[in-house]
Design an enzyme around this catalytic site. Structure first.
Site, mmCIF file in Angstrom:
data_model
loop_
_atom_site.group_PDB
_atom_site.id
_atom_site.type_symbol
_atom_site.label_atom_id
_atom_site.label_comp_id
_atom_site.label_asym_id
_atom_site.label_seq_id
_atom_site.Cartn_x
_atom_site.Cartn_y
_atom_site.Cartn_z
ATOM 1 N N HIS A 36 0.840 -1.204 0.000
ATOM 2 C CA HIS A 36 0.000 0.000 0.000
ATOM 3 C C HIS A 36 0.872 1.250 0.000
ATOM 4 O O HIS A 36 1.799 1.354 0.792
ATOM 5 C CB HIS A 36 -0.904 0.023 1.231
ATOM 6 C CG HIS A 36 -2.062 -0.929 1.133
ATOM 7 N ND1 HIS A 36 -3.217 -0.769 1.860
ATOM 8 C CD2 HIS A 36 -2.245 -2.032 0.376
ATOM 9 C CE1 HIS A 36 -4.060 -1.744 1.559
ATOM 10 N NE2 HIS A 36 -3.481 -2.530 0.674
ATOM 11 N N TYR A 74 -8.887 5.308 7.910
ATOM 12 C CA TYR A 74 -8.951 5.669 9.322
ATOM 13 C C TYR A 74 -10.033 6.747 9.426
ATOM 14 O O TYR A 74 -9.859 7.846 8.905
ATOM 15 C CB TYR A 74 -7.618 6.231 9.805
ATOM 16 C CG TYR A 74 -6.517 5.194 9.965
ATOM 17 C CD1 TYR A 74 -5.806 4.710 8.866
ATOM 18 C CD2 TYR A 74 -6.177 4.722 11.236
ATOM 19 C CE1 TYR A 74 -4.802 3.772 9.028
ATOM 20 C CE2 TYR A 74 -5.155 3.780 11.403
ATOM 21 C CZ TYR A 74 -4.478 3.319 10.300
ATOM 22 O OH TYR A 74 -3.474 2.384 10.464
ATOM 23 N N PRO A 125 -2.973 0.321 18.925
ATOM 24 C CA PRO A 125 -2.749 -0.147 17.551
ATOM 25 C C PRO A 125 -2.964 0.890 16.461
ATOM 26 O O PRO A 125 -2.741 0.606 15.286
ATOM 27 C CB PRO A 125 -3.765 -1.288 17.406
ATOM 28 C CG PRO A 125 -4.826 -0.994 18.406
ATOM 29 C CD PRO A 125 -4.166 -0.288 19.537
ATOM 30 N N LYS A 166 2.159 -0.159 15.040
ATOM 31 C CA LYS A 166 3.595 -0.261 15.329
ATOM 32 C C LYS A 166 4.010 -1.494 16.146
ATOM 33 O O LYS A 166 5.203 -1.815 16.224
ATOM 34 C CB LYS A 166 4.070 0.996 16.078
ATOM 35 C CG LYS A 166 4.107 2.233 15.217
ATOM 36 C CD LYS A 166 5.290 2.215 14.266
ATOM 37 C CE LYS A 166 5.156 3.206 13.142
ATOM 38 N NZ LYS A 166 4.990 2.614 11.822
ATOM 39 N N TYR A 186 4.584 6.457 9.836
ATOM 40 C CA TYR A 186 3.713 5.324 9.519
ATOM 41 C C TYR A 186 4.457 4.255 8.719
ATOM 42 O O TYR A 186 4.365 3.068 9.035
ATOM 43 C CB TYR A 186 2.489 5.824 8.737
ATOM 44 C CG TYR A 186 1.378 4.804 8.667
ATOM 45 C CD1 TYR A 186 0.432 4.700 9.678
ATOM 46 C CD2 TYR A 186 1.285 3.926 7.589
ATOM 47 C CE1 TYR A 186 -0.580 3.759 9.631
ATOM 48 C CE2 TYR A 186 0.271 2.976 7.528
ATOM 49 C CZ TYR A 186 -0.651 2.897 8.555
ATOM 50 O OH TYR A 186 -1.650 1.952 8.504
HETATM 51 C C1 PHB Z 1 -4.994 -4.354 10.775
HETATM 52 O O1 PHB Z 1 -5.177 -4.527 9.556
HETATM 53 O O2 PHB Z 1 -5.153 -5.281 11.578
HETATM 54 C C2 PHB Z 1 -4.585 -3.015 11.260
HETATM 55 C C3 PHB Z 1 -4.324 -2.012 10.358
HETATM 56 C C4 PHB Z 1 -3.935 -0.760 10.811
HETATM 57 C C5 PHB Z 1 -3.823 -0.522 12.167
HETATM 58 C C6 PHB Z 1 -4.069 -1.527 13.082
HETATM 59 C C7 PHB Z 1 -4.448 -2.787 12.626
HETATM 60 O O3 PHB Z 1 -3.481 0.725 12.598
#
Ligand code: PHB
Ligand code: APR
Length: 405
Positions: free
Chosen positions: A72, A197, A289, A293, A381
């Site tokens: 991505h 997000y 999460p 990280k 990120y």
């Molecule tokens: C996930 O795909 O499990 C995932 C993706 C982004 C995050 C946390 C978990 O910030």
């Protein structure tokens, strides 16, 4: 029994450490409390920094990851009725993340360890750390004794390693959040190509994925929420309410195959060492999460520990081992800040008044309109560079080169 490095925990930290050590000609034994099936099925996060991918590939465990991982080059921040793309290819050229489930990483590492004749023992329930403060540390379990040169505590947040260190030898820094994440794995094609997000008045939501057929979602819920209160229809309704906030976006729904509630916590124990016991990964630190990280930090820790141990065995110098904690903590604290920052940016806090809410909107507007602010998000990120690069493969043993090739 004797080994050079006794490793507690067969999560990403313990397994990768065992494998990297093997590539440097150092023996280890991994002791895991749960069954192989359990650790291979445990659904966790799934975003790998580029450095994590490079580390796994260099260690010879990147074949399936390179084939099946989804690369991505951006994420979307969605709020106020619009989506805003954080475009890695423009902000941090050449850097990207790979979406690949943590349990897939664990499966690949277990397969690699076993193929290389590694000693990984599952369902070892009663591991105890002994004499870590002396130069004769050992592990005991099931009436057996494993003498080690050093012990690596890779047994996660609830493990025995950190708990075996005298309280006055550790300083703990901690923050709890008044919310948790309800995670969902669903058999349905992702509704967008990239991660979303989403900030909404109802709380945060995340659209993620595992494959072209499997989607992964998270919902901000109050801390201590009971999953029994979340039948599938309620989950879909809430995901729709939080994600279908921009024109033309429809959430595809399907069968929910796994769901659970994960608490959100920030935690660091310092130093990440007590005598001959070295902590790595979640055993030493936890991040919420939102910044994706956790796994990446565990990988960074074991890279540093591998280097330090290889240097110690090769030269007798403990310099890098002595610097282990400080070296790791620099990256750990950067990730702590980034994860706290992303969490604060994207969640609703019950304690927030109208002023705090305005600040949050201004912050989101800034991140999605200023190049400088967006670069800050993007570079953290995708993952900041490591302190030192992995040694070149020529430094590894002939046996290791065979595994890599
Ligand atoms: C996930 O795909 O499990 C995932 C993706 C982004 C995050 C946390 C978990 O910030
Ligand atoms: N004895 C043996 N094994 C233990 C013990 C114990 N007393 N306690 C815990 N374990 C095992 C757990 O069952 C687990 O398999 O240690 C392992 C720790 O693995 P993880 O929790 O996955 O932690 P780590 O390897 O540090 O991985 C990094 O960061 O944010 C997270 O989701 C991310 O889990 C990932 C982690």
């Amino acid at each position: 029994m004797r080994t050079q490095v006794g490793i507690i925990g067969a999560g990403p930290a313990g397994l990768l450490l065992s494998h990297l050590l093997h590539l440097r000609g150092i023996d280890s034994v991994v002791l895991e409390r749960r069954s192989r099936d359990h650790v291979e099925r445990r659904v966790r996060a799934g975003v790998l920094e580029q450095g994590t991918v490079e580390t796994l590939v260099a260690a010879g465990v990147g074949d399936r990851l390179t084939r099946e991982g989804l690369v991505h080059r951006g994420i979307e921040l969605r709020y106020g009725g619009a989506g805003h793309r954080v475009a890695f290819e423009r902000l941090v050229p050449g850097r990207a993340i790979t979406v690949y489930g943590q349990q897939e990483v664990v499966k690949d590492l277990i397969a690699a360890r076993l193929a290389a004749g590694g000693d990984v023992r599952f369902e070892v329930g009663d591991v105890a750390v002994n004499d870590a403060g002396t130069d004769r540390p050992h592990l005991t379990f099931g009436g057996e004794r494993l003498d080690c040169d050093v012990i690596a505590g890779c047994d996660g947040f609830h493990g025995v390693s950190r708990a075996s260190i005298p309280g006055d030898a550790l300083t703990v820094y901690e923050r709890e959040y008044p919310f948790a994440w309800l995670g969902v794995l669903a058999r349905v094609e992702p509704s967008a190509e990239e991660l979303i997000y989403a900030w909404t008045e109802r709380g945060f939501a995340l659209h993620s994925m595992r494959s072209p057929e499997i989607s992964r979602f998270y919902l901000q819920v109050p801390a201590g929420e009971d999953i029994a209160d979340w039948p599938d229809e309620r989950i879909w309704a809430e995901l729709r309410a939080r994600l279908e906030t921009v024109p033309g976006f429809t959430l595809a729904t399907g069968e929910i195959v796994e769901k659970g509630v994960t608490p959100m916590r920030s935690f660091v124990a310092e130093p990440m060492r007590y005598g001959r016991l070295f902590l790595a990964g979640d055993a030493a630190h936890i991040v919420p999460p939102t910044g994706a990280k956790g796994l990446n930090l565990a990988v960074a820790d074991v890279r540093v520990l591998t280097e330090a141990l290889a240097h110690w065995y090769a030269t007798g110098s403990a310099d890098l081992l002595d610097a282990y904690s400080e070296t790791c903590l620099k990256r750990v604290w950067r990730a702590q800040h980034f994860s706290w920052w992303m969490t604060t940016l994207l969640h609703t806090f019950e304690t927030d008044d109208a002023y705090a809410r305005r600040l949050q909107m201004s912050h989101l507007d800034y991140v999605t309109s200023s190049e400088a602010a967006a670069v800050t998000l993007a570079e953290n990120y995708v993952g900041l560079p490591y302190e030192r690069d992995l040694p070149d493969p020529a430094q590894t043993t002939p046996q290791a080169r065979e595994v890599i090739e």
